[in-house]
Design an enzyme around this catalytic site. Sequence first.
Site, PDB file in Angstrom:
ATOM      1  N   HIS A  47       0.845  -1.206   0.000  1.00 17.14           N
ATOM      2  CA  HIS A  47       0.000   0.000   0.000  1.00 17.14           C
ATOM      3  C   HIS A  47       0.870   1.242   0.000  1.00 17.14           C
ATOM      4  O   HIS A  47       2.009   1.220   0.497  1.00 17.14           O
ATOM      5  CB  HIS A  47      -0.965   0.007   1.180  1.00 17.14           C
ATOM      6  CG  HIS A  47      -0.319   0.126   2.532  1.00 17.14           C
ATOM      7  ND1 HIS A  47       0.005   1.338   3.101  1.00 17.14           N
ATOM      8  CD2 HIS A  47       0.068  -0.819   3.432  1.00 17.14           C
ATOM      9  CE1 HIS A  47       0.542   1.127   4.294  1.00 17.14           C
ATOM     10  NE2 HIS A  47       0.607  -0.167   4.519  1.00 17.14           N
ATOM     11  N   ASP A  59      -0.487   4.479   0.892  1.00 16.22           N
ATOM     12  CA  ASP A  59      -0.927   5.511   1.842  1.00 16.22           C
ATOM     13  C   ASP A  59      -0.153   5.337   3.151  1.00 16.22           C
ATOM     14  O   ASP A  59       0.420   4.280   3.412  1.00 16.22           O
ATOM     15  CB  ASP A  59      -2.444   5.435   2.070  1.00 16.22           C
ATOM     16  CG  ASP A  59      -2.902   4.094   2.627  1.00 16.22           C
ATOM     17  OD1 ASP A  59      -2.365   3.055   2.187  1.00 16.22           O
ATOM     18  OD2 ASP A  59      -3.775   4.076   3.502  1.00 16.22           O
ATOM     19  N   ASP A 111       6.647   1.598   6.546  1.00 16.16           N
ATOM     20  CA  ASP A 111       5.234   1.171   6.390  1.00 16.16           C
ATOM     21  C   ASP A 111       4.533   2.047   5.361  1.00 16.16           C
ATOM     22  O   ASP A 111       3.924   3.023   5.704  1.00 16.16           O
ATOM     23  CB  ASP A 111       4.539   1.249   7.751  1.00 16.16           C
ATOM     24  CG  ASP A 111       3.108   0.768   7.680  1.00 16.16           C
ATOM     25  OD1 ASP A 111       2.729   0.127   6.685  1.00 16.16           O
ATOM     26  OD2 ASP A 111       2.346   1.040   8.617  1.00 16.16           O
ATOM     27  N   GLU A 140      -5.143   1.654   2.482  1.00 15.51           N
ATOM     28  CA  GLU A 140      -5.023   0.527   3.412  1.00 15.51           C
ATOM     29  C   GLU A 140      -5.173   0.959   4.864  1.00 15.51           C
ATOM     30  O   GLU A 140      -5.792   0.271   5.673  1.00 15.51           O
ATOM     31  CB  GLU A 140      -3.659  -0.165   3.218  1.00 15.51           C
ATOM     32  CG  GLU A 140      -3.530  -1.506   3.922  1.00 15.51           C
ATOM     33  CD  GLU A 140      -2.926  -1.442   5.318  1.00 15.51           C
ATOM     34  OE1 GLU A 140      -2.952  -2.466   6.005  1.00 15.51           O
ATOM     35  OE2 GLU A 140      -2.446  -0.369   5.737  1.00 15.51           O
ATOM     36  N   GLU A 141      -4.594   2.105   5.213  1.00 16.79           N
ATOM     37  CA  GLU A 141      -4.477   2.481   6.628  1.00 16.79           C
ATOM     38  C   GLU A 141      -5.816   2.783   7.310  1.00 16.79           C
ATOM     39  O   GLU A 141      -5.892   2.763   8.528  1.00 16.79           O
ATOM     40  CB  GLU A 141      -3.528   3.680   6.785  1.00 16.79           C
ATOM     41  CG  GLU A 141      -2.074   3.388   6.422  1.00 16.79           C
ATOM     42  CD  GLU A 141      -1.346   2.534   7.468  1.00 16.79           C
ATOM     43  OE1 GLU A 141      -1.973   2.136   8.463  1.00 16.79           O
ATOM     44  OE2 GLU A 141      -0.148   2.269   7.260  1.00 16.79           O
ATOM     45  N   GLU A 195       4.827  -5.610   3.785  1.00 12.71           N
ATOM     46  CA  GLU A 195       4.840  -4.820   5.036  1.00 12.71           C
ATOM     47  C   GLU A 195       6.161  -5.085   5.769  1.00 12.71           C
ATOM     48  O   GLU A 195       6.788  -6.125   5.584  1.00 12.71           O
ATOM     49  CB  GLU A 195       3.674  -5.237   5.948  1.00 12.71           C
ATOM     50  CG  GLU A 195       2.288  -4.908   5.420  1.00 12.71           C
ATOM     51  CD  GLU A 195       1.809  -3.500   5.741  1.00 12.71           C
ATOM     52  OE1 GLU A 195       2.612  -2.679   6.255  1.00 12.71           O
ATOM     53  OE2 GLU A 195       0.636  -3.213   5.467  1.00 12.71           O
ATOM     54  N   HIS A 223       4.304   3.621  12.004  1.00 11.67           N
ATOM     55  CA  HIS A 223       3.482   4.645  12.671  1.00 11.67           C
ATOM     56  C   HIS A 223       4.265   5.415  13.750  1.00 11.67           C
ATOM     57  O   HIS A 223       3.669   6.135  14.541  1.00 11.67           O
ATOM     58  CB  HIS A 223       2.205   4.041  13.281  1.00 11.67           C
ATOM     59  CG  HIS A 223       1.344   3.307  12.284  1.00 11.67           C
ATOM     60  ND1 HIS A 223       0.048   2.920  12.547  1.00 11.67           N
ATOM     61  CD2 HIS A 223       1.582   2.890  11.022  1.00 11.67           C
ATOM     62  CE1 HIS A 223      -0.464   2.300  11.498  1.00 11.67           C
ATOM     63  NE2 HIS A 223       0.462   2.262  10.551  1.00 11.67           N
TER      64      HIS A 223
HETATM   65 ZN   LIG Z   1       1.299  -0.933   6.341  1.00 11.86          ZN
END
Ligand SMILES: [Zn+2]
Length: 365
Positions: free
Chosen positions: A59, A61, A91, A125-126, A151, A339
């Site tokens: 992903h 985003d 990520d 995705e997030e 990931e 994150h």
């Molecule tokens: Zn991710």
Amino acid sequence: VRFDTVNPPGNEEPAIRRLGEFLEQAGIVVEYQRLSENRLNLVARIRGSRSGHLVLCGHIDVVHPGAGSWEVEPFGGVITDGRLIGRGSADMKGGVAAMAQAMADLAGEHFQPKADLILAVTAGEEVDMAGAKLLSSTDLLSGASRIVIGEPTSLDVFRAEKGVFWTRVTAHGRTAHGSMPNLGVNAISFMARLIIRLEEYPFAFEPSDVLGNPTISVNVIDGGVKTNVVPDRCRAEIDMRLVPGQSRADVLGRLKALMEEIRAEIPVRTEVDILQDVPAVETPADDELVQATASIVNEVSGKKPTIGGVSYGTDGAIIAPSLGASMVIVGPGAPEQAHQPNEYVKIEELESAVEIYKGLARRLL
Ligand SMILES: [Zn+2]
């Protein structure tokens, strides 16, 4: 990393278009799939002649950089001391970049796969896996039997992930003056009992050898207006992480039965909304995809990867079951970087990941 794809709102289109240009310059056919204004998925393909396609998936985003503690500009794409630092570096724009580079290298070598080698890059995705859901609703990936999610895993190999089951319970009672609570029905009292019993409640499950036990955590509560007013409304949001084999219908049934039991004590009216529902997935340890990934990681990086599972959900949980495909998660960057402020990926791991994805394509196709 310099493209701001913070989701919400995402705005993934410029980053996806840039990635598409890179792939087209390598001679790869690229298709786009629109989610909404300024939001696209990308599907790139090196065509084979039969089915059993291999999908590399990531992903584009990212989550918001947060309020502070960044030592560099989060969208600066700073490279220093062998690390690329920035929001999304681990990520998982690092994984996406490594997958795209693997595709470009293979196209440059005129790699002729037996079945298609596909790169699927999703938006959204997030928040709610909107891109993966859209992709699964079409036939762009049909014929695929294996999916690799990039990931961050520090190049360990994860073959299972917990299901994500989020619910919101709303209780409606009856308000009254705080000095006469006997005239009201206190929605907060109902919720308090529900939370305590939920945390003790024995949901049926078989523990998973790679995922352990399911979890339950009440993470939002909201209700009441004033110290001297009996609250007629209370709302709670519950985060449950399920293991393979656990039925969501059963979990929801038990939640409702528990609410029924407490309603006999405090007669509120209740509603349950399902906020997120992503199934648990598990690929057997002896599956060829798992075995091949572990052996290629070892050949490329010299490390003996841990083979395990993750407690969070990925796009793989949407895409793999819809195709009946096996799935592994393997990618550059440490899972605990995701994150976080000052998120980074080691350049060395990015380079290893390129070789791992190329090795998988060569071995499985
Ligand atoms: Zn991710």
